[in-house]
Design an enzyme around this catalytic site. Structure first.
Site, PDB file in Angstrom:
ATOM      1  N   SER A  26       0.876  -1.186   0.000  1.00 16.93           N
ATOM      2  CA  SER A  26       0.000   0.000   0.000  1.00 16.93           C
ATOM      3  C   SER A  26       0.907   1.228   0.000  1.00 16.93           C
ATOM      4  CB  SER A  26      -0.932  -0.002   1.216  1.00 16.93           C
ATOM      5  OG  SER A  26      -0.223   0.183   2.412  1.00 16.93           O
TER       6      SER A  26
ATOM      7  N   HIS B 273      -3.208  -5.732   2.098  1.00 19.62           N
ATOM      8  CA  HIS B 273      -2.362  -6.811   2.628  1.00 19.62           C
ATOM      9  C   HIS B 273      -3.043  -8.171   2.630  1.00 19.62           C
ATOM     10  CE1 HIS B 273       0.131  -3.575   4.938  1.00 19.62           C
ATOM     11  NE2 HIS B 273       0.359  -3.582   3.637  1.00 19.62           N
TER      12      HIS B 273
ATOM     13  N   GLU C 216      -5.069  -2.237   9.037  1.00 24.90           N
ATOM     14  CA  GLU C 216      -4.374  -2.835  10.188  1.00 24.90           C
ATOM     15  C   GLU C 216      -5.054  -2.463  11.505  1.00 24.90           C
ATOM     16  OE1 GLU C 216      -0.290  -1.466   9.938  1.00 24.90           O
ATOM     17  OE2 GLU C 216      -0.267  -1.856   7.786  1.00 24.90           O
TER      18      GLU C 216
ATOM     19  N   GLU D 169       1.552  -9.338   6.615  1.00 22.76           N
ATOM     20  CA  GLU D 169       2.374  -9.006   7.785  1.00 22.76           C
ATOM     21  C   GLU D 169       2.119  -9.943   8.955  1.00 22.76           C
ATOM     22  OE1 GLU D 169       1.473  -4.875   8.446  1.00 22.76           O
ATOM     23  OE2 GLU D 169       2.706  -4.230   6.763  1.00 22.76           O
TER      24      GLU D 169
ATOM     25  N   ASP E 191      -4.169   1.340  11.308  1.00 22.23           N
ATOM     26  CA  ASP E 191      -3.711   1.971  10.070  1.00 22.23           C
ATOM     27  C   ASP E 191      -4.875   1.835   9.095  1.00 22.23           C
ATOM     28  OD1 ASP E 191      -2.636   2.961   7.799  1.00 22.23           O
ATOM     29  OD2 ASP E 191      -1.017   1.496   7.615  1.00 22.23           O
TER      30      ASP E 191
ATOM     31  N   GLU F 191      -3.384   5.834  11.960  1.00 22.34           N
ATOM     32  CA  GLU F 191      -2.501   6.162  10.829  1.00 22.34           C
ATOM     33  C   GLU F 191      -3.334   6.321   9.550  1.00 22.34           C
ATOM     34  OE1 GLU F 191       0.783   3.367  10.553  1.00 22.34           O
ATOM     35  OE2 GLU F 191       0.743   3.512   8.370  1.00 22.34           O
TER      36      GLU F 191
ATOM     37  N   ASP G  73       1.440   8.445   7.092  1.00 20.47           N
ATOM     38  CA  ASP G  73       2.342   7.504   6.412  1.00 20.47           C
ATOM     39  C   ASP G  73       2.356   7.885   4.927  1.00 20.47           C
ATOM     40  OD1 ASP G  73       3.606   5.364   5.201  1.00 20.47           O
ATOM     41  OD2 ASP G  73       2.059   3.898   5.650  1.00 20.47           O
TER      42      ASP G  73
ATOM     43  N   LYS H 168       9.663   5.348   7.396  1.00 21.37           N
ATOM     44  CA  LYS H 168      10.051   4.148   6.652  1.00 21.37           C
ATOM     45  C   LYS H 168      11.246   4.545   5.791  1.00 21.37           C
ATOM     46  CE  LYS H 168       5.374   2.169   6.017  1.00 21.37           C
ATOM     47  NZ  LYS H 168       4.189   2.212   5.116  1.00 21.37           N
TER      48      LYS H 168
ATOM     49  N   HIS I 107       8.153  -0.957   9.717  1.00 15.63           N
ATOM     50  CA  HIS I 107       8.460  -1.964   8.690  1.00 15.63           C
ATOM     51  C   HIS I 107       7.643  -1.698   7.432  1.00 15.63           C
ATOM     52  CE1 HIS I 107       4.851  -4.770   9.964  1.00 15.63           C
ATOM     53  NE2 HIS I 107       4.498  -3.511   9.850  1.00 15.63           N
TER      54      HIS I 107
ATOM     55  N   LYS J  87       6.359   0.155  14.583  1.00 16.62           N
ATOM     56  CA  LYS J  87       5.334  -0.723  14.008  1.00 16.62           C
ATOM     57  C   LYS J  87       6.048  -1.800  13.220  1.00 16.62           C
ATOM     58  CE  LYS J  87       2.625   0.289  10.354  1.00 16.62           C
ATOM     59  NZ  LYS J  87       1.491   0.604   9.461  1.00 16.62           N
TER      60      LYS J  87
HETATM   61  C1  PEP Z   1       3.386  -1.129   6.520  1.00 18.96           C
HETATM   62  C2  PEP Z   1       2.489  -0.649   5.667  1.00 18.96           C
HETATM   63  O1  PEP Z   1       2.200  -1.287   4.516  1.00 18.96           O
HETATM   64  P1  PEP Z   1       3.049  -1.190   3.168  1.00 18.96           P
HETATM   65  O2  PEP Z   1       4.446  -1.578   3.504  1.00 18.96           O
HETATM   66  O3  PEP Z   1       2.365  -2.160   2.278  1.00 18.96           O
HETATM   67  O4  PEP Z   1       2.967   0.240   2.722  1.00 18.96           O
HETATM   68  C3  PEP Z   1       1.736   0.570   5.936  1.00 18.96           C
HETATM   69  O5  PEP Z   1       0.890   0.986   5.121  1.00 18.96           O
HETATM   70  O6  PEP Z   1       1.960   1.206   6.962  1.00 18.96           O
HETATM   71 MG    MG Z   2       0.423   2.778   6.552  1.00 20.95          MG
END
Ligand code: PEP
Ligand code: MG
Length: 403
Positions: A42, A146, A155, A196, A232, A277, A304, A329, A357, A380
């Site tokens: 995503s 996911h 999430e 995940e 999330d 999130e 994010d 990230k 992650h 996370k």
């Molecule tokens: C961990 C996530 O998913 P992705 O790595 O698929 O963006 C997220 O959206 O926070």
């Molecule tokens: Mg996210």
């Protein structure tokens, strides 16, 4: 001593079975660092560019490796990352790929730490780091991008905020994950797992809230410390720009922006959510600001896809009062230095940083060190599954002074 003498790149498997980039960095004195690039599903529209690994590796070998070998010092992270930017020459790593860049950046940090004989978190954060540990946000139910045919909200995340130690926190999240499975079985709901490791049952979000709420209460009673939970929403994936609505397919409901803000604010109050999130689309700073106005005093509103670990986008968010927290990230922006810059800007402006992650992961545990190095209040990184426990167990080792 930390002069880089070799950079090797290869394709390895990630947790989804896709190829990703792994980098080895070797220094003059024999220092060694190895790191793997994670990969999102995503992904935010404004992330640095992940190139197909074979192409990213070829481009990095041609443009970045010659500028690093015999030229750069692994102990000087800024220099390494500046060279990666110069070798790439674009503003989104579309030439060498953010996947090659982040793997080299993280491997160089590890090689630098190796030469210094310091744990990575101390190399990155300084001598006084290692006292504070992030609360792990562990996803126990999920869907979105996911997992197919599961919840609309991506999430459901457990947050053991009262845990006396990182070890207690990590085990509490795994326990909630286990109780969720029992509760689903009691309800005769079959479930596989998403990317995940969270359960991905074919239920709507309302049922998921009930199950997670009950699982959290049960484990809270068992362990005797406070456990809360968060989300999330990954709302950019639900948002349909034509109809300007958020589409909740499993519930058959569409919400316009005002209704989405109201809905999320109600959830925050009803479930006392500690963390939310991406509750709104990645282009809607204004709606983020509105929601932050309403409930930002009682929960983290984290960007994010909104911020993509990017200081320009975070600056815009700070100006507009959008959110009060940023997800970090490293592969969204391409280097550790850029990730640090985002964390620093966030801290200066009262935004909390949450290190994260990706849904596609490797055994690499750099983000555990990054979270400790930067005093992040949350990390996370899942609840179960080898590529997730690689980070969780590394946090336990850091606390035990055993890295
Ligand atoms: C961990 C996530 O998913 P992705 O790595 O698929 O963006 C997220 O959206 O926070
Ligand atoms: Mg996210």
């Amino acid at each position: 001593m930390t002069l880089i003498t070799d950079v090797r790149l290869r394709r390895i498997l990630d947790s989804r079975g896709n190829p990703t980039v792994e980098a080895d960095v070797v220094t003059e004195s024999g220092g060694f660092g190895r790191a793997g690039a994670p990969s999102g599903a995503s992904t935010g529209e404004y992330e640095a560019v992940e190139r197909p690994p074979a192409e990213a590796i070829a481009a990095a070998r041609e443009h970045a490796v010659p500028r690093l070998v015999g030229e750069a010092y692994a102990g000087n992270q800024r220099e390494v990352d500046t060279i990666l930017h110069a070798a790439d020459g674009t503003d989104d790593f579309s030439k060498i790929g953010a996947n090659s860049a982040v793997a080299i950046s993280m491997a160089a940090a590890k090689a630098g730490a190796d030469v210094l004989g310091a744990p990575l978190f101390q190399h990155l954060g300084g001598a006084f780091r290692g006292e504070n540990f992030p609360v792990p946000l562990g996803n126990v139910v999920g869907g979105g991008e996911h997992a197919a045919d599961a919840t609309d909200i991506q999430e459901f995340l457990v947050a053991p905020v009262g845990a006396p130690s990182i070890e207690d926190a990590v085990f509490a999240n795994a326990a909630v994950h286990g109780v969720v499975a029992d509760l689903l079985e009691e309800r005769d709901v079959p479930s596989g797992k998403g990317d995940e490791g969270a359960w991905a049952p074919s239920i709507d979000d309302e049922a998921a809230f009930e199950v997670v709420d009950e699982a959290v209460s049960q484990v809270e009673d068992d362990v005797g410390f406070e456990i809360r939970f968060g989300l999330d929403v990954a709302a950019a994936e639900m948002y349909d720009a034509d109809s300007e609505t958020y589409e909740y397919e499993s519930a058959g409901i569409n919400r316009d922006t005002d209704e989405q803000i109201e809905y999320i604010a109600d959830l925050v109050r009803e479930y006392d959510l500690v963390y939310v999130e991406d509750p709104l689309d990645e282009n809607d700073y204004e709606a983020f600001a509105d929601l932050t106005d309403r409930v930002g005093d009682r929960t983290l509103i984290c960007g994010d896809d909104l911020f993509v670990t990017n200081t320009d986008r975070l600056t815009e968010g700070i100006d507009q009062g959008a959110g009060n927290s940023i997800l970090i990230k490293p592969n969204q922006i391409g280097t550790l230095s850029d990730a640090f810059d985002a964390i620093e800007l966030a801290t200066e402006n009262g935004y909390d940083s949450v290190v994260s992650h990706r849904s596609g992961e490797t055994e690499d545990a750099t983000i555990a060190h990054l979270a400790v190095a930067t005093d992040a209040p949350f990390i996370k990184t899942g609840a179960v599954g080898g590529e997730r426990t690689a980070k969780l167990n590394e946090l336990i080792r850091i606390a035990d002074d055993a890295t």
